[in-house]
Write an enzyme that holds these catalytic residues in place. Structure first.
Site, short mmCIF file in Angstrom:
data_model
loop_
_atom_site.label_atom_id
_atom_site.label_comp_id
_atom_site.label_asym_id
_atom_site.label_seq_id
_atom_site.Cartn_x
_atom_site.Cartn_y
_atom_site.Cartn_z
N ARG A 24 -36.54 28.79 -19.16
CA ARG A 24 -35.39 28.79 -18.79
C ARG A 24 -35.52 28.58 -18.18
O ARG A 24 -34.71 27.47 -17.38
CB ARG A 24 -35.37 30.57 -18.60
CG ARG A 24 -34.60 31.11 -18.21
CD ARG A 24 -32.93 32.26 -17.94
NE ARG A 24 -34.65 33.36 -17.08
CZ ARG A 24 -35.26 34.42 -16.51
NH1 ARG A 24 -34.31 35.25 -17.28
NH2 ARG A 24 -35.87 34.72 -16.11
N LYS A 54 -30.22 29.57 -13.93
CA LYS A 54 -30.80 30.48 -13.21
C LYS A 54 -30.71 29.53 -11.44
O LYS A 54 -31.82 29.36 -11.32
CB LYS A 54 -32.55 30.98 -13.00
CG LYS A 54 -31.78 32.29 -12.58
CD LYS A 54 -33.79 33.16 -13.00
CE LYS A 54 -34.30 34.33 -12.13
NZ LYS A 54 -33.53 34.88 -11.88
N GLU A 66 -22.65 41.19 -16.52
CA GLU A 66 -23.67 41.60 -15.92
C GLU A 66 -24.33 42.13 -14.36
O GLU A 66 -22.63 42.31 -13.25
CB GLU A 66 -25.25 40.78 -16.08
CG GLU A 66 -25.35 39.54 -15.62
CD GLU A 66 -25.64 38.62 -15.78
OE1 GLU A 66 -26.97 38.95 -15.42
OE2 GLU A 66 -26.17 37.35 -15.14
N1 PLP Z 1 -29.33 38.57 -14.45
C1 PLP Z 1 -29.89 37.99 -13.91
C2 PLP Z 1 -28.50 37.50 -12.76
C3 PLP Z 1 -30.78 37.90 -12.80
O1 PLP Z 1 -31.04 37.40 -12.21
C4 PLP Z 1 -32.26 38.66 -13.55
C5 PLP Z 1 -33.63 38.44 -12.81
O2 PLP Z 1 -33.90 37.25 -13.21
C6 PLP Z 1 -31.78 38.99 -14.80
C7 PLP Z 1 -30.56 39.24 -15.62
C8 PLP Z 1 -33.07 39.78 -15.13
O3 PLP Z 1 -33.47 38.60 -15.96
P1 PLP Z 1 -35.10 38.83 -16.37
O4 PLP Z 1 -35.17 40.14 -17.22
O5 PLP Z 1 -35.24 37.73 -17.50
O6 PLP Z 1 -36.30 39.02 -14.88
C1 COI Z 2 -35.96 38.93 -11.06
O1 COI Z 2 -35.70 40.24 -11.44
O2 COI Z 2 -36.66 38.07 -10.95
C2 COI Z 2 -35.22 38.28 -9.94
O3 COI Z 2 -35.09 37.09 -9.76
C3 COI Z 2 -33.57 39.58 -9.93
C4 COI Z 2 -33.28 39.00 -7.93
C5 COI Z 2 -31.97 39.37 -7.91
C6 COI Z 2 -34.30 39.78 -7.26
#
Ligand code: PLP
Ligand code: COI
Length: 340
Positions: free
Chosen positions: A81, A183, A219
């Site tokens: 990612r 991200k 989201e």
């Molecule tokens: N959506 C957003 C906007 C996020 O910042 C995060 C955090 O990483 C997620 C979703 C969840 O992603 P992940 O499960 O890969 O941490």
């Molecule tokens: C994560 O879940 O790792 C994120 O980056 C979310 C963040 C808003 C703390």
């Protein structure tokens, strides 16, 4: 372990740990990288990150398992990612094998900060990359820095497993064809006013709707949604402008393959939300945090099976996923990387 940390009450906060990883990109290549005790970054006053926000990041965790090992969860997906984010922001790619190696080194160097099994804490890892050389015309930087630091954390939402209340935001998080699916730090900068506004109004988080029609669920600022229907189907919104959460993808697999539930990734209209019986926010930081109430400009939607405590389906998903991460339940092939 003698950090004098109260492992059971860490909260989600930054604490400086021993060592972090740094690699610099210059003249078209990454240097070999190193670990350092220096937590300070020195860059040009005109660095690309400072002027035009050329930065992306990742988030993952190291877990202490029941039998005392330290593991990470699907770091290869974070590496992928980060590549996707870098491509979209015209940044160089940090090689995926080196990404995973950097994570491993940072965990090894900060072992004493991995919270004990059963404490509810984990070691949060934050890989990130930014344009470090001067840029004044709007264009990509020539030089970059990739870093990974770690910080011990507890639950993202202070109430832990207590269902939170969220509101439908008046602001948009991401435009169609924008940067919502990567991200990028800029996605979070523009959400700060929205989250402060939500907090000032007494809500824990925002639910963002799609910017084009404002009819579909996207989201929150830091997590994807999961919903559960009356007949125990697990549904998650499909959209090109949300972050493809690794936790959400893992939970959908767990729901289907471990729990035998029907799962569906599809567009979810806000109009349908009142018919769901459970709602959860999923992400590395959030794990799966139950939502008890969703407020749309004074109109309340109360989750029938999960407004005072975590609902039964989300509880099962939570128990199975954390069981896999903490070594209590056998993981699918390739999900767990043992550090030691
Ligand atoms: N959506 C957003 C906007 C996020 O910042 C995060 C955090 O990483 C997620 C979703 C969840 O992603 P992940 O499960 O890969 O941490
Ligand atoms: C994560 O879940 O790792 C994120 O980056 C979310 C963040 C808003 C703390």
């Amino acid at each position: 372990m003698d950090n004098n940390l109260d492992w059971g009450n860490l909260g989600f906060a930054y604490r400086k740990t021993n060592e972090r990883y740094v690699s610099n990109y210059k003249n078209g290549t990454w240097d070999e990288g190193c670990m350092t005790t220096d937590d300070m970054v020195t860059i040009s006053e005109c660095a690309g990150v400072l002027q035009y926000c050329q930065a992306c990041f990742e988030g993952l965790k190291a877990y202490r398992t029941e039998d005392g090992r330290i593991v990470t969860f699907r770091p290869d997906l974070n590496a992928q990612r980060m590549e996707d984010s870098a491509k979209r922001l015209e940044m160089p790619l940090f090689p995926k094998d080196r990404f995973v190696e950097a994570i491993t080194k940072v965990v090894q160097a900060n072992k004493e900060f991995v919270p004990p099994y059963g404490s509810g804490g984990t070691l949060y890892l934050r890989p990130y990359m930014f344009g470090s050389s001067p840029v004044i015309g709007v264009k990509p930087a020539d030089e970059y820095q990739f870093r990974v630091f770690s910080t011990p954390v507890g639950p993202y939402f202070s109430g832990g497993a207590k269902p939170i209340t969220i509101c439908v935001s008046d602001y948009d998080r991401a435009a169609p064809h924008g940067t919502g699916n990567i991200k990028a730090g800029l996605n979070y900068a523009m959400s700060l006013h929205a989250i402060v506004t939500a907090h000032n109004n007494g809500y824990d988080e925002n639910m963002y709707l799609d910017a084009a029609t404002r009819t579909k669920v996207e989201e929150t600022g830091g997590a994807n949604f999961l919903f559960v229907t009356k007949d125990n189907k697990v549904i998650t919104p499909k959209s090109d402008s949300i972050l493809p959460s690794i936790t959400r993808r893992s939970l959908m697999y767990v729901a289907k393959e471990y729990l035998g539930l029907e799962v569906e990734e599809r567009e979810v209209y806000f109009e349908e939300v009142k018919d769901f019986v459970e709602c959860g926010l999923c992400g590395t930081a959030a794990v799966i945090s139950p939502v008890g109430k969703i407020v749309d400009h004074g109109k309340e939607i109360i989750m029938a099976n999960g407004n005072t405590q975590m609902g039964p389906v989300i509880q099962k998903l939570y128990d199975t996923l954390t069981g896999i991460q903490m070594g209590r339940i056998e993981a699918p092939e390739g999900w767990i990387k043992v550090i030691e």
